[in-house]
Design an enzyme around this catalytic site. Structure first.
Site, PDB file in Angstrom:
ATOM      1  N   ASP A  44       0.703  -1.105   0.103  1.00  0.00           N
ATOM      2  CA  ASP A  44      -0.071  -0.057   0.096  1.00  0.00           C
ATOM      3  C   ASP A  44       1.182   1.031   0.127  1.00  0.00           C
ATOM      4  OD1 ASP A  44      -1.664   2.047   0.958  1.00  0.00           O
ATOM      5  OD2 ASP A  44      -2.881   0.363   1.639  1.00  0.00           O
TER       6      ASP A  44
ATOM      7  N   SER B 206      -6.911  14.688 -13.474  1.00  0.00           N
ATOM      8  CA  SER B 206      -8.388  14.574 -14.200  1.00  0.00           C
ATOM      9  C   SER B 206      -8.925  16.336 -15.057  1.00  0.00           C
ATOM     10  CB  SER B 206      -9.390  14.240 -13.196  1.00  0.00           C
ATOM     11  OG  SER B 206     -11.012  13.964 -13.457  1.00  0.00           O
TER      12      SER B 206
ATOM     13  N   TYR C 130     -13.236  13.279  -3.863  1.00  0.00           N
ATOM     14  CA  TYR C 130     -12.594  13.064  -4.978  1.00  0.00           C
ATOM     15  C   TYR C 130     -11.999  14.191  -5.961  1.00  0.00           C
ATOM     16  CZ  TYR C 130     -10.924  11.230  -9.490  1.00  0.00           C
ATOM     17  OH  TYR C 130     -10.115  11.122 -10.873  1.00  0.00           O
TER      18      TYR C 130
ATOM     19  N   LYS D 196      -7.585  15.613  -6.418  1.00  0.00           N
ATOM     20  CA  LYS D 196      -7.102  15.983  -7.992  1.00  0.00           C
ATOM     21  C   LYS D 196      -6.331  17.249  -7.649  1.00  0.00           C
ATOM     22  CE  LYS D 196      -7.535  11.953  -8.699  1.00  0.00           C
ATOM     23  NZ  LYS D 196      -5.423  11.018  -8.965  1.00  0.00           N
TER      24      LYS D 196
ATOM     25  N   ASN E 162     -19.608   4.685 -13.887  1.00  0.00           N
ATOM     26  CA  ASN E 162     -19.031   5.169 -15.623  1.00  0.00           C
ATOM     27  C   ASN E 162     -20.242   5.038 -16.355  1.00  0.00           C
ATOM     28  OD1 ASN E 162     -15.842   5.194 -13.194  1.00  0.00           O
ATOM     29  ND2 ASN E 162     -17.150   7.018 -14.164  1.00  0.00           N
TER      30      ASN E 162
ATOM     31  N   VAL F 277     -29.733   6.706 -18.369  1.00  0.00           N
ATOM     32  CA  VAL F 277     -30.065   7.730 -18.550  1.00  0.00           C
ATOM     33  C   VAL F 277     -29.871   8.664 -17.858  1.00  0.00           C
ATOM     34  CG1 VAL F 277     -29.602   8.650 -21.178  1.00  0.00           C
ATOM     35  CG2 VAL F 277     -29.634   6.948 -21.205  1.00  0.00           C
TER      36      VAL F 277
ATOM     37  N   ARG G 209     -18.745  14.482 -22.995  1.00  0.00           N
ATOM     38  CA  ARG G 209     -18.272  13.942 -22.584  1.00  0.00           C
ATOM     39  C   ARG G 209     -16.728  13.831 -23.457  1.00  0.00           C
ATOM     40  NH1 ARG G 209     -20.560  15.547 -18.816  1.00  0.00           N
ATOM     41  NH2 ARG G 209     -20.329  14.380 -16.594  1.00  0.00           N
TER      42      ARG G 209
HETATM   43  N1  UFG Z   1     -24.241   8.100 -17.896  1.00  0.00           N
HETATM   44  C1  UFG Z   1     -25.792   7.900 -17.564  1.00  0.00           C
HETATM   45  N2  UFG Z   1     -25.876   6.775 -16.789  1.00  0.00           N
HETATM   46  C2  UFG Z   1     -24.643   5.708 -16.452  1.00  0.00           C
HETATM   47  C3  UFG Z   1     -23.520   6.084 -15.903  1.00  0.00           C
HETATM   48  C4  UFG Z   1     -23.115   7.607 -16.625  1.00  0.00           C
HETATM   49  O1  UFG Z   1     -26.411   8.648 -17.990  1.00  0.00           O
HETATM   50  O2  UFG Z   1     -25.524   4.766 -15.641  1.00  0.00           O
HETATM   51  C5  UFG Z   1     -24.286   9.214 -18.006  1.00  0.00           C
HETATM   52  C6  UFG Z   1     -23.226  11.106 -16.493  1.00  0.00           C
HETATM   53  O3  UFG Z   1     -24.956  11.071 -15.699  1.00  0.00           O
HETATM   54  C7  UFG Z   1     -22.504  11.461 -17.550  1.00  0.00           C
HETATM   55  C8  UFG Z   1     -22.122  10.720 -18.378  1.00  0.00           C
HETATM   56  O4  UFG Z   1     -22.692   9.204 -18.654  1.00  0.00           O
HETATM   57  O5  UFG Z   1     -22.861  12.459 -18.353  1.00  0.00           O
HETATM   58  C9  UFG Z   1     -20.748   9.762 -17.841  1.00  0.00           C
HETATM   59  O6  UFG Z   1     -20.582   9.856 -16.853  1.00  0.00           O
HETATM   60  P1  UFG Z   1     -18.874   8.679 -15.758  1.00  0.00           P
HETATM   61  O7  UFG Z   1     -19.974   8.893 -14.919  1.00  0.00           O
HETATM   62  O8  UFG Z   1     -19.044   7.494 -16.993  1.00  0.00           O
HETATM   63  O9  UFG Z   1     -17.850   9.624 -16.197  1.00  0.00           O
HETATM   64  P2  UFG Z   1     -18.204  11.501 -15.732  1.00  0.00           P
HETATM   65  O10 UFG Z   1     -17.402  11.903 -16.418  1.00  0.00           O
HETATM   66  O11 UFG Z   1     -19.500  11.734 -14.735  1.00  0.00           O
HETATM   67  O12 UFG Z   1     -17.255  11.691 -14.313  1.00  0.00           O
HETATM   68  C10 UFG Z   1     -15.629  10.689 -14.555  1.00  0.00           C
HETATM   69  C11 UFG Z   1     -15.093  10.308 -13.728  1.00  0.00           C
HETATM   70  C12 UFG Z   1     -14.972  10.808 -12.456  1.00  0.00           C
HETATM   71  C13 UFG Z   1     -14.153  12.375 -13.015  1.00  0.00           C
HETATM   72  C14 UFG Z   1     -14.967  13.008 -14.072  1.00  0.00           C
HETATM   73  C15 UFG Z   1     -14.357  14.272 -14.283  1.00  0.00           C
HETATM   74  O13 UFG Z   1     -15.538   9.128 -13.327  1.00  0.00           O
HETATM   75  O14 UFG Z   1     -14.039   9.521 -11.748  1.00  0.00           O
HETATM   76  O15 UFG Z   1     -15.113  12.118 -14.812  1.00  0.00           O
HETATM   77  O16 UFG Z   1     -15.070  14.842 -15.596  1.00  0.00           O
HETATM   78  F1  UFG Z   1     -13.919  12.682 -11.763  1.00  0.00           F
END
Ligand code: UFG
Length: 345
Positions: A61, A128, A153, A157, A203, A221, A235
């Site tokens: 660790d 990030s 989180y 960063k 994610n 969604v 994104r």
């Molecule tokens: N989403 C859905 N359904 C799901 C999961 C996600 O519609 O089941 C949507 C979210 O609302 C978002 C997009 O898909 O609009 C992306 O979501 P993610 O969770 O995959 O990614 P995020 O951009 O929200 O988060 C990611 C990383 C984080 C980081 C962030 C930086 O998971 O660790 O990008 O912007 F901080």
């Protein structure tokens, strides 16, 4: 100058394992340190299958300073460090802030302290696009303002970037390249390594592949009423192998002193904004598999839209995210199928 030793902290994780593959393919010797809190030893087998080389592995660790001391003592040839070792779930960080601050910050500080003691040349740090929060304009450049973090989180960063910058300006004898990832997705084209989410995926893409496989009933969604062209969030989805390759360039840049700057920051993204609905559509067309889905309410804390201006990385690193999104979707699906074959999911 290759065949130098790189320490990859968190090297059995998702981005870490893909980076170890690219480092080894480029001729570096790797030692991985990982506590296996969110990964397993089979990842090492996958890396060996792809590259023909089994990386050295130390299970420890990084928050454990005596263990880090021992690691650096037993590998006096470590020239550079890449730090992926961190907790990364936004939601979990809201519930367990101390865990996040302790893991992410103590890990970084221990590595920096050992690096200074052992004459390591530099550290590549996994940051990030979360540091930009909801950006005022897109695409986002590295000069965009850092917004107050909305989760522990995200705060780790931001603080980590500050720690690195302050430690180096206080005279620490090493350099750093800070890489701000947008949304890493996909798997190695061999399907020997990929993302292994713990429990229900948070994610988007792991949820998409699990819903397509029937492991989850349907994808939710999160919102179709955002002020975006189709109402879903936007994104910048970047292929994980493309992302991994940027780390190899960053390491070489530090070890070969290619820049006069002691700290450099790069956005790693494609430059294309893709909506949630577009991503699902691309997946379905690329794989021929339908993703069961329903539209539900917005997820609290979500950024509406964020995508990168990757010009700085393109020009200075000579790196570009090259993989078409459809290929990335196919790689994620091939990996999901491999997990099924192996009886893992
Ligand atoms: N989403 C859905 N359904 C799901 C999961 C996600 O519609 O089941 C949507 C979210 O609302 C978002 C997009 O898909 O609009 C992306 O979501 P993610 O969770 O995959 O990614 P995020 O951009 O929200 O988060 C990611 C990383 C984080 C980081 C962030 C930086 O998971 O660790 O990008 O912007 F901080």
């Amino acid at each position: 100058m290759k065949n130098q030793r790189i320490l990859v902290a968190g090297g059995t994780g998702y981005i870490g394992s893909h980076t170890v593959v690219e480092l080894q393919e480029a001729g570096y010797n790797v030692v991985i340190v990982d506590n296996l809190s969110n990964s397993n030893m089979e990842v090492i087998d996958g890396i060996e299958k792809i590259t023909g080389v089994r990386p050295d592995f130390v299970q420890a660790d990084c928050t454990d300073m005596p263990a880090m001391e021992k690691l650096f003592d037993s590998y006096p040839d470590i020239r550079g460090v890449i730090n992926f070792a961190a907790s990364k779930a936004v939601g979990e960080s809201m519930e367990k802030p101390i865990l996040y601050y302790r893991n992410n910050l103590n890990t970084l500080m221990n590595l920096l302290e050992q690096m200074a003691k052992h004459g390591t040349k530099g550290i590549v740090f996994s940051s990030s696009c979360t540091v930009y929060g909801e950006p005022d304009e897109n695409p986002v450049t590295e000069a965009a303002p850092i917004k107050k973090a909305t989760s522990p989180y995200g705060n780790t960063k931001q603080i980590s970037e500050e720690i690195i910058t302050e430690v180096i300006s206080a005279g620490a004898p090493f350099k750093s390249v800070i890489l701000r990832y947008f949304n890493p997705v996909g798997a190695h084209p061999s399907a020997e390594i990929g993302e292994l989410p713990n429990g229900v995926p948070q994610n988007l893409l792991p949820y998409v592949t699990q819903a397509a496989m029937g492991i989850r009933k349907e994808l939710s969604v999160f919102g179709d009423d955002y002020p975006t062209p189709d109402g879903s969030c936007i994104r910048d989805y970047i292929n994980v192998v493309d992302l991994a390759k940027a780390h190899v360039i960053a390491v070489e840049r530090m070890l070969e002193d290619k820049s006069d700057d002691k700290v450099e920051i790069f956005n790693l993204g494609t430059g294309n904004g893709v909506s949630v609905l577009e991503l699902i559509d691309t997946f379905e067309k690329a794989t021929g598999v339908t993703v069961p889905k329903k539209i539900v309410a917005r997820r609290a804390g979500d950024i509406e839209k964020v995508w990168a201006n990757p010009k700085h990385a393109n020009e200075v690193l000579g790196w570009k995210a090259a993989t078409p999104l459809a290929d990335t979707m196919r790689s994620a699906w091939a990996w999901q199928q491999k997990l099924r074959e192996r009886g893992i999911m």
